[in-house]
Design a protein around this motif. Sequence first.
Motif, PDB file in Angstrom:
ATOM      1  N   MET A   3       0.836  -1.204   0.000  1.00  0.00           N
ATOM      2  CA  MET A   3       0.000   0.000   0.000  1.00  0.00           C
ATOM      3  C   MET A   3       0.871   1.254   0.000  1.00  0.00           C
ATOM      4  N   PHE A   4       0.402   2.258  -0.685  1.00  0.00           N
ATOM      5  CA  PHE A   4       1.069   3.556  -0.770  1.00  0.00           C
ATOM      6  C   PHE A   4       0.979   4.246   0.589  1.00  0.00           C
ATOM      7  N   VAL A   5       2.139   4.611   1.146  1.00  0.00           N
ATOM      8  CA  VAL A   5       2.184   5.309   2.434  1.00  0.00           C
ATOM      9  C   VAL A   5       3.154   6.477   2.310  1.00  0.00           C
ATOM     10  N   ALA A  27      -3.829   7.615  -4.640  1.00  0.00           N
ATOM     11  CA  ALA A  27      -3.380   6.221  -4.687  1.00  0.00           C
ATOM     12  C   ALA A  27      -4.200   5.313  -3.785  1.00  0.00           C
ATOM     13  N   GLY A  28      -5.179   5.880  -3.073  1.00  0.00           N
ATOM     14  CA  GLY A  28      -5.954   5.090  -2.124  1.00  0.00           C
ATOM     15  C   GLY A  28      -5.093   4.610  -0.973  1.00  0.00           C
ATOM     16  N   GLY A  29      -4.090   5.433  -0.627  1.00  0.00           N
ATOM     17  CA  GLY A  29      -3.126   5.030   0.388  1.00  0.00           C
ATOM     18  C   GLY A  29      -3.299   5.753   1.705  1.00  0.00           C
ATOM     19  N   ARG A  30      -2.225   5.798   2.471  1.00  0.00           N
ATOM     20  CA  ARG A  30      -2.240   6.359   3.823  1.00  0.00           C
ATOM     21  C   ARG A  30      -1.385   7.620   3.867  1.00  0.00           C
ATOM     22  N   PHE A  31      -1.873   8.605   4.619  1.00  0.00           N
ATOM     23  CA  PHE A  31      -1.151   9.854   4.831  1.00  0.00           C
ATOM     24  C   PHE A  31      -0.847   9.974   6.317  1.00  0.00           C
ATOM     25  N   LEU A  32       0.448  10.150   6.628  1.00  0.00           N
ATOM     26  CA  LEU A  32       0.888  10.255   8.019  1.00  0.00           C
ATOM     27  C   LEU A  32       1.412  11.661   8.296  1.00  0.00           C
ATOM     28  N   LEU A  33       1.205  12.099   9.511  1.00  0.00           N
ATOM     29  CA  LEU A  33       1.827  13.328  10.003  1.00  0.00           C
ATOM     30  C   LEU A  33       2.856  12.917  11.043  1.00  0.00           C
ATOM     31  N   ARG A  34       4.072  13.452  10.908  1.00  0.00           N
ATOM     32  CA  ARG A  34       5.133  13.160  11.876  1.00  0.00           C
ATOM     33  C   ARG A  34       5.718  14.477  12.370  1.00  0.00           C
ATOM     34  N   ILE A  35       5.910  14.604  13.651  1.00  0.00           N
ATOM     35  CA  ILE A  35       6.478  15.810  14.234  1.00  0.00           C
ATOM     36  C   ILE A  35       7.953  15.565  14.500  1.00  0.00           C
ATOM     37  N   GLU A  36       8.815  16.272  13.773  1.00  0.00           N
ATOM     38  CA  GLU A  36      10.255  16.076  13.892  1.00  0.00           C
ATOM     39  C   GLU A  36      10.807  17.107  14.881  1.00  0.00           C
ATOM     40  N   ASP A  37      10.732  16.728  16.158  1.00  0.00           N
ATOM     41  CA  ASP A  37      11.042  17.666  17.238  1.00  0.00           C
ATOM     42  C   ASP A  37      12.273  17.243  18.036  1.00  0.00           C
ATOM     43  N   LEU A  97      10.134   2.325  10.252  1.00  0.00           N
ATOM     44  CA  LEU A  97       9.205   1.864  11.270  1.00  0.00           C
ATOM     45  C   LEU A  97       7.751   2.186  10.919  1.00  0.00           C
ATOM     46  N   GLN A  98       7.552   3.269  10.172  1.00  0.00           N
ATOM     47  CA  GLN A  98       6.188   3.660   9.806  1.00  0.00           C
ATOM     48  C   GLN A  98       5.750   3.075   8.469  1.00  0.00           C
ATOM     49  N   GLY A  99       6.609   2.319   7.818  1.00  0.00           N
ATOM     50  CA  GLY A  99       6.236   1.681   6.561  1.00  0.00           C
ATOM     51  C   GLY A  99       6.045   2.649   5.410  1.00  0.00           C
ATOM     52  N   VAL A 100       6.783   3.760   5.430  1.00  0.00           N
ATOM     53  CA  VAL A 100       6.650   4.760   4.369  1.00  0.00           C
ATOM     54  C   VAL A 100       7.184   4.191   3.057  1.00  0.00           C
ATOM     55  N   THR A 101       6.353   4.223   2.027  1.00  0.00           N
ATOM     56  CA  THR A 101       6.755   3.708   0.709  1.00  0.00           C
ATOM     57  C   THR A 101       7.174   4.814  -0.236  1.00  0.00           C
ATOM     58  N   HIS A 102       6.692   6.037   0.017  1.00  0.00           N
ATOM     59  CA  HIS A 102       6.988   7.172  -0.852  1.00  0.00           C
ATOM     60  C   HIS A 102       7.328   8.402  -0.004  1.00  0.00           C
ATOM     61  N   VAL A 103       8.521   8.920  -0.202  1.00  0.00           N
ATOM     62  CA  VAL A 103       8.939  10.146   0.476  1.00  0.00           C
ATOM     63  C   VAL A 103       8.674  11.309  -0.476  1.00  0.00           C
ATOM     64  N   ILE A 104       7.729  12.141  -0.112  1.00  0.00           N
ATOM     65  CA  ILE A 104       7.341  13.291  -0.934  1.00  0.00           C
ATOM     66  C   ILE A 104       7.761  14.541  -0.182  1.00  0.00           C
ATOM     67  N   ARG A 105       8.655  15.320  -0.778  1.00  0.00           N
ATOM     68  CA  ARG A 105       9.213  16.481  -0.086  1.00  0.00           C
ATOM     69  C   ARG A 105       9.820  17.437  -1.096  1.00  0.00           C
ATOM     70  N   THR A 130      14.003   0.682   1.122  1.00  0.00           N
ATOM     71  CA  THR A 130      14.215   1.946   0.422  1.00  0.00           C
ATOM     72  C   THR A 130      12.901   2.419  -0.192  1.00  0.00           C
ATOM     73  N   PRO A 131      12.389   3.550   0.254  1.00  0.00           N
ATOM     74  CA  PRO A 131      11.165   4.069  -0.370  1.00  0.00           C
ATOM     75  C   PRO A 131      11.470   4.697  -1.726  1.00  0.00           C
ATOM     76  N   ALA A 132      10.429   4.946  -2.495  1.00  0.00           N
ATOM     77  CA  ALA A 132      10.566   5.764  -3.696  1.00  0.00           C
ATOM     78  C   ALA A 132      10.574   7.223  -3.249  1.00  0.00           C
ATOM     79  N   TYR A 133      11.215   8.077  -4.040  1.00  0.00           N
ATOM     80  CA  TYR A 133      11.300   9.496  -3.704  1.00  0.00           C
ATOM     81  C   TYR A 133      10.569  10.313  -4.763  1.00  0.00           C
ATOM     82  N   ARG A 134       9.902  11.356  -4.293  1.00  0.00           N
ATOM     83  CA  ARG A 134       9.147  12.225  -5.199  1.00  0.00           C
ATOM     84  C   ARG A 134       9.373  13.658  -4.724  1.00  0.00           C
ATOM     85  N   HIS A 135      10.451  14.274  -5.209  1.00  0.00           N
ATOM     86  CA  HIS A 135      10.757  15.647  -4.813  1.00  0.00           C
ATOM     87  C   HIS A 135       9.954  16.620  -5.682  1.00  0.00           C
TER      88      HIS A 135
END
Length: 281
Positions: free
Chosen positions: A1-3, A32-42, A205-213, A235-240
């Motif tokens: 699944m797309f995460v 993508a019918g996937g999951r969207f996560l919010l992470r606080i990088e503190d 750990l969060q199962g991220v498949t796509h790093v979008i940044r 290794t996730p896919a990257y989408r800059h």
Amino acid sequence: MFVTRFAPSPTGYLHRGHAFSALTAFEAARAAGGRFLLRIEDIDATRCRPPYEEAIYEDLAWLGLEWETPVRRQSDHLDDYQAALAALTADHLTYRCFKTRKELAQAAASAPHGAAEVHRGAALPAAEEAARLAAGDPFAWRLSLDAAETALAGRPLSFFEEGAGPGGERGHILADPALSGGDIVLARKDVGVAYHLAVVVDDALQGVTHVIRGQDLFEATPVQRLLQALLDLPTPAYRHHRLLTGPDGRRFAKRDRAETLRDLRARGVSAAELKAELGFE
């Protein structure tokens, strides 16, 4: 699944650039019918503030974004990063570097072949290191690129770019961590873990498949790809994506006091108007 995820640091209020990045990731997950996560990088306790974290939730909810709970806050998971650091240390891939930023800058300025050469180092002799530790001298844990290259035994690293790098880079891209400027800081005394190590651990750990940044982080990818290989992480896919710029041509940034989402709300701009301005109808 797309995460995928949006991972802001609570060191200031969000601005248009953050909104664009968050919406880009959110819409990609939804398409993508996937999951969207919010992470606080503190992890930077010297700059992160609770009011800024609360404002992140406020601003993203105003934009109409929804995310899974509980939200991962890096400061709650320092043991995960220490475990990764310990694994790298057990494999003889790290060393304590006692050089200050000023000393490194001075060495770089005087080096005949650039900073990357002088930033490669090794552990001090055992007696000297013990004395420095006993004296309470600050140090940073660094990843030795020389040791990493030996551990990988010449195996090339690459990642897949689905978006575009600053120079239009796409597709399979060779990752050369040596271009980072030398041995990589993994942790400091004042910051228990550095960005590169924390982010690869979190994504795995969060199962991220796509790093979008944003494209400003494209150059960080080879270093993160190296850590993934050394820690045997996926290794996730990257989408800059492109960076938003203001009328002066400069990208929006907290340090430049870019107009915040709170400012926009205060002067009556609606979320729908902002999304339309950013290209999200």
